[in-house]
Design a protein around this motif. Sequence first.
Motif, PDB file in Angstrom:
ATOM      1  N   GLY A  96     135.229  11.431  15.839  1.00  0.00           N
ATOM      2  CA  GLY A  96     136.293  10.451  15.701  1.00  0.00           C
ATOM      3  C   GLY A  96     136.899  10.254  17.252  1.00  0.00           C
ATOM      4  N   SER A  97     138.103   9.890  17.266  1.00  0.00           N
ATOM      5  CA  SER A  97     138.669   9.700  18.602  1.00  0.00           C
ATOM      6  C   SER A  97     139.341  11.223  19.044  1.00  0.00           C
ATOM      7  N   PRO A  98     139.039  11.420  20.289  1.00  0.00           N
ATOM      8  CA  PRO A  98     139.692  12.652  20.857  1.00  0.00           C
ATOM      9  C   PRO A  98     141.207  12.861  20.524  1.00  0.00           C
ATOM     10  N   ALA A  99     141.908  11.540  20.566  1.00  0.00           N
ATOM     11  CA  ALA A  99     143.443  11.480  20.351  1.00  0.00           C
ATOM     12  C   ALA A  99     143.732  12.156  19.039  1.00  0.00           C
ATOM     13  N   THR A 100     142.816  12.070  18.238  1.00  0.00           N
ATOM     14  CA  THR A 100     143.114  12.756  16.802  1.00  0.00           C
ATOM     15  C   THR A 100     143.356  14.056  16.754  1.00  0.00           C
ATOM     16  N   ALA A 101     142.142  14.594  17.479  1.00  0.00           N
ATOM     17  CA  ALA A 101     142.166  15.925  17.603  1.00  0.00           C
ATOM     18  C   ALA A 101     143.408  16.455  18.423  1.00  0.00           C
ATOM     19  N   ARG A 102     143.798  15.675  19.401  1.00  0.00           N
ATOM     20  CA  ARG A 102     144.899  16.258  20.143  1.00  0.00           C
ATOM     21  C   ARG A 102     146.233  16.165  19.432  1.00  0.00           C
ATOM     22  N   ASP A 103     146.449  15.024  18.673  1.00  0.00           N
ATOM     23  CA  ASP A 103     147.626  14.811  17.975  1.00  0.00           C
ATOM     24  C   ASP A 103     147.753  16.072  16.894  1.00  0.00           C
ATOM     25  N   ILE A 104     146.842  16.312  16.141  1.00  0.00           N
ATOM     26  CA  ILE A 104     146.732  17.385  15.053  1.00  0.00           C
ATOM     27  C   ILE A 104     147.013  18.617  15.711  1.00  0.00           C
ATOM     28  N   ALA A 105     146.444  18.817  16.926  1.00  0.00           N
ATOM     29  CA  ALA A 105     146.549  20.164  17.542  1.00  0.00           C
ATOM     30  C   ALA A 105     148.132  20.367  18.025  1.00  0.00           C
ATOM     31  N   ALA A 106     148.756  19.115  18.304  1.00  0.00           N
ATOM     32  CA  ALA A 106     150.200  19.196  18.734  1.00  0.00           C
ATOM     33  C   ALA A 106     151.190  19.732  17.541  1.00  0.00           C
ATOM     34  N   ARG A 107     150.750  19.189  16.418  1.00  0.00           N
ATOM     35  CA  ARG A 107     151.167  19.646  15.196  1.00  0.00           C
ATOM     36  C   ARG A 107     150.881  21.179  14.685  1.00  0.00           C
ATOM     37  N   PHE A 234     126.325   5.466  10.208  1.00  0.00           N
ATOM     38  CA  PHE A 234     127.295   6.520  11.006  1.00  0.00           C
ATOM     39  C   PHE A 234     127.232   6.159  12.282  1.00  0.00           C
ATOM     40  N   VAL A 235     126.190   5.559  12.950  1.00  0.00           N
ATOM     41  CA  VAL A 235     125.965   4.965  14.483  1.00  0.00           C
ATOM     42  C   VAL A 235     127.263   4.034  14.506  1.00  0.00           C
ATOM     43  N   GLY A 236     127.183   3.137  13.556  1.00  0.00           N
ATOM     44  CA  GLY A 236     128.182   1.926  13.612  1.00  0.00           C
ATOM     45  C   GLY A 236     129.482   2.419  13.693  1.00  0.00           C
ATOM     46  N   LYS A 237     129.764   3.357  12.992  1.00  0.00           N
ATOM     47  CA  LYS A 237     131.112   4.054  12.938  1.00  0.00           C
ATOM     48  C   LYS A 237     131.728   4.652  14.418  1.00  0.00           C
ATOM     49  N   ASP A 238     130.793   5.460  14.862  1.00  0.00           N
ATOM     50  CA  ASP A 238     130.978   5.869  16.061  1.00  0.00           C
ATOM     51  C   ASP A 238     131.089   5.043  17.264  1.00  0.00           C
ATOM     52  N   VAL A 239     130.201   3.949  17.351  1.00  0.00           N
ATOM     53  CA  VAL A 239     130.151   2.822  18.427  1.00  0.00           C
ATOM     54  C   VAL A 239     131.721   2.268  18.304  1.00  0.00           C
ATOM     55  N   GLU A 240     132.368   1.826  17.042  1.00  0.00           N
ATOM     56  CA  GLU A 240     133.406   1.536  17.113  1.00  0.00           C
ATOM     57  C   GLU A 240     134.416   2.151  17.842  1.00  0.00           C
ATOM     58  N   VAL A 241     134.444   3.562  17.469  1.00  0.00           N
ATOM     59  CA  VAL A 241     135.304   4.518  18.010  1.00  0.00           C
ATOM     60  C   VAL A 241     135.204   4.589  19.665  1.00  0.00           C
ATOM     61  N   VAL A 242     134.193   4.551  20.196  1.00  0.00           N
ATOM     62  CA  VAL A 242     133.917   4.635  21.429  1.00  0.00           C
ATOM     63  C   VAL A 242     134.283   3.447  22.347  1.00  0.00           C
ATOM     64  N   ARG A 243     134.096   2.231  21.654  1.00  0.00           N
ATOM     65  CA  ARG A 243     134.551   1.193  22.120  1.00  0.00           C
ATOM     66  C   ARG A 243     136.100   1.128  22.340  1.00  0.00           C
ATOM     67  N   THR A 244     136.803   1.582  21.397  1.00  0.00           N
ATOM     68  CA  THR A 244     138.309   1.576  21.335  1.00  0.00           C
ATOM     69  C   THR A 244     138.753   2.582  22.528  1.00  0.00           C
ATOM     70  N   ILE A 245     138.339   3.736  22.687  1.00  0.00           N
ATOM     71  CA  ILE A 245     138.571   4.762  23.459  1.00  0.00           C
ATOM     72  C   ILE A 245     137.881   4.376  24.753  1.00  0.00           C
ATOM     73  N   ALA A 246     137.175   3.670  24.940  1.00  0.00           N
ATOM     74  CA  ALA A 246     136.818   3.332  26.393  1.00  0.00           C
ATOM     75  C   ALA A 246     137.686   1.956  26.838  1.00  0.00           C
ATOM     76  N   ARG A 247     138.162   1.251  26.097  1.00  0.00           N
ATOM     77  CA  ARG A 247     139.308   0.552  26.468  1.00  0.00           C
ATOM     78  C   ARG A 247     140.640   1.075  26.822  1.00  0.00           C
ATOM     79  N   GLU A 248     140.964   1.900  26.063  1.00  0.00           N
ATOM     80  CA  GLU A 248     142.131   2.770  26.545  1.00  0.00           C
ATOM     81  C   GLU A 248     141.962   3.456  27.513  1.00  0.00           C
TER      82      GLU A 248
END
Length: 271
Positions: A96-107, A234-248
Amino acid sequence: MSKIGFVGAGRMGAPMVRRLVEAGHTVTVLGRTQEKRTAAQELGAIAVSEPADVAADADVVAVCVFTDDQVRNMCLDDGLLAAMVPGATLVIHTTGSPATARDIAARGEEYGVAVVDAPISGGPHDIAEGTVTLFVGGAAAAVDAVRPVLGAYGDPVLHVGPLGAGQSVKLVNNTVFAAQIGLLREAVRLGGALGVAEPDLLTALTHGSSASRVLTMIAPRGSVGTFLDMAGAFVGKDVEVVRTIAREAGTGLGVLEDAIAELALTRDENC
């Protein structure tokens, strides 16, 4: 040996649980239904019905569900993170998004819990053989603490950088993977126009300079479409995520996007 909590003992998670049990760890698995609890017991694990019971006294808790939202809901809303003991480590196997791991780590810092992201490259057969690749992000001390646990099913276990780096590497990996499928689809189109049947072309290419790991996975199935029916979810799920984080990040996929664009990628459950 460690006490392990495990969430998501499905297609990918079940062989992980089995290998953890066989390695001598005490494994507690979350099962929301009696059927899932029975399946967990058949793997040699202790089955419980509440997230808090998975985390109780666990040295390591692994999460292998499908989406970012499921990871967030389980770890934050359902109280899994809050139930973990100080000094324990949460391992996120879900891609998933690296931001998810970071948000959970902050908590997690509030509870004295370390977090590492360790997405998987490979399939259930690789896990069963103990040879699945793990791209691991996190502090060196946290990664070292969980390495003996991850080594029950992962080889190699690659520490690729700080928290979130594991997700980034996995997403780039799957983007290249999807692009290679797209290139093969175009190769099949070209071959067909030149009078070569798809199964014959794919088999022949495995012996040429264009051979690749992706090609050797697709060729035995006889067509790119058949492989996509199996792997597109599962490839499609990951491609959707990488498109989002690339835009960010202020960038895009470049020519990788061109190769992926025509693929029919659907959704299914897998971590």
